[in-house]
Write a protein that holds these residues in place. Sequence first.
Motif, PDB file in Angstrom:
ATOM      1  N   ARG A 133     -24.682  53.241 133.206  1.00  0.00           N
ATOM      2  CA  ARG A 133     -25.422  51.981 133.038  1.00  0.00           C
ATOM      3  C   ARG A 133     -24.531  50.780 133.341  1.00  0.00           C
ATOM      4  O   ARG A 133     -24.944  49.840 134.014  1.00  0.00           O
ATOM      5  CB  ARG A 133     -26.003  51.894 131.627  1.00  0.00           C
ATOM      6  N   HIS A 134     -23.284  50.831 132.874  1.00  0.00           N
ATOM      7  CA  HIS A 134     -22.349  49.735 133.130  1.00  0.00           C
ATOM      8  C   HIS A 134     -22.052  49.626 134.630  1.00  0.00           C
ATOM      9  O   HIS A 134     -22.007  48.518 135.181  1.00  0.00           O
ATOM     10  CB  HIS A 134     -21.062  49.961 132.337  1.00  0.00           C
ATOM     11  N   ALA A 135     -21.874  50.751 135.299  1.00  0.00           N
ATOM     12  CA  ALA A 135     -21.620  50.731 136.742  1.00  0.00           C
ATOM     13  C   ALA A 135     -22.834  50.183 137.499  1.00  0.00           C
ATOM     14  O   ALA A 135     -22.673  49.411 138.461  1.00  0.00           O
ATOM     15  CB  ALA A 135     -21.263  52.129 137.239  1.00  0.00           C
ATOM     16  N   ASP A 160     -25.349  45.663 140.515  1.00  0.00           N
ATOM     17  CA  ASP A 160     -26.312  44.563 140.627  1.00  0.00           C
ATOM     18  C   ASP A 160     -25.601  43.228 140.820  1.00  0.00           C
ATOM     19  O   ASP A 160     -26.090  42.361 141.545  1.00  0.00           O
ATOM     20  CB  ASP A 160     -27.204  44.496 139.389  1.00  0.00           C
ATOM     21  N   ASP A 161     -24.449  43.070 140.168  1.00  0.00           N
ATOM     22  CA  ASP A 161     -23.672  41.840 140.347  1.00  0.00           C
ATOM     23  C   ASP A 161     -23.243  41.672 141.801  1.00  0.00           C
ATOM     24  O   ASP A 161     -23.208  40.554 142.318  1.00  0.00           O
ATOM     25  CB  ASP A 161     -22.435  41.832 139.443  1.00  0.00           C
ATOM     26  N   ILE A 162     -22.913  42.772 142.470  1.00  0.00           N
ATOM     27  CA  ILE A 162     -22.545  42.703 143.890  1.00  0.00           C
ATOM     28  C   ILE A 162     -23.743  42.247 144.707  1.00  0.00           C
ATOM     29  O   ILE A 162     -23.625  41.369 145.578  1.00  0.00           O
ATOM     30  CB  ILE A 162     -22.053  44.076 144.390  1.00  0.00           C
ATOM     31  N   ALA A 183     -13.778  49.999 138.709  1.00  0.00           N
ATOM     32  CA  ALA A 183     -13.353  50.739 137.510  1.00  0.00           C
ATOM     33  C   ALA A 183     -14.535  51.424 136.806  1.00  0.00           C
ATOM     34  O   ALA A 183     -14.455  52.626 136.498  1.00  0.00           O
ATOM     35  CB  ALA A 183     -12.598  49.824 136.556  1.00  0.00           C
ATOM     36  N   PRO A 184     -15.647  50.710 136.534  1.00  0.00           N
ATOM     37  CA  PRO A 184     -16.780  51.406 135.890  1.00  0.00           C
ATOM     38  C   PRO A 184     -17.372  52.515 136.761  1.00  0.00           C
ATOM     39  O   PRO A 184     -17.776  53.557 136.245  1.00  0.00           O
ATOM     40  CB  PRO A 184     -17.818  50.312 135.652  1.00  0.00           C
TER      41      PRO A 184
END
Length: 125
Positions: free
Chosen positions: A10-12, A17-19, A37-38
């Motif tokens: 979920r964090h990855a 999405d930020d990218i 890292a994630p």
Amino acid sequence: MTNDDGPLFRHAFQRADDIDQAEQPAARRKAWVRFLAPATAAFAEGFLRNELMVGAVLFSIIVIGIGATSGDPAWTIGCIVSGVAGMVLVGLAWRRRWSFGRQWAVIAGVLMLQIAAMVTFWKFS
């Protein structure tokens, strides 16, 4: 993304999405750095979980083999029941795509049960 993905995936996904949402090239580069890292941790956890599922099934097969060749009816029945139960539980966790925590609990439980069966057989037979 599903319930069985777990917190690392979920964090990855959030970092991915930020990218996608970054508008400036500099922001996109920073988003990629925050994503690596994630994504690596999620990949490693997923790989480890899948490999341990295979290991749990292998241990179950070994316990069935131990029971089948033991020559003692009590060991035969106990080991075969233990091995089949372990394979069924791992199969259900994988096939029905149980949640992240349940999958890890099944893996740990089956591995501990099969190791206990092997050690007990080794000590008392």
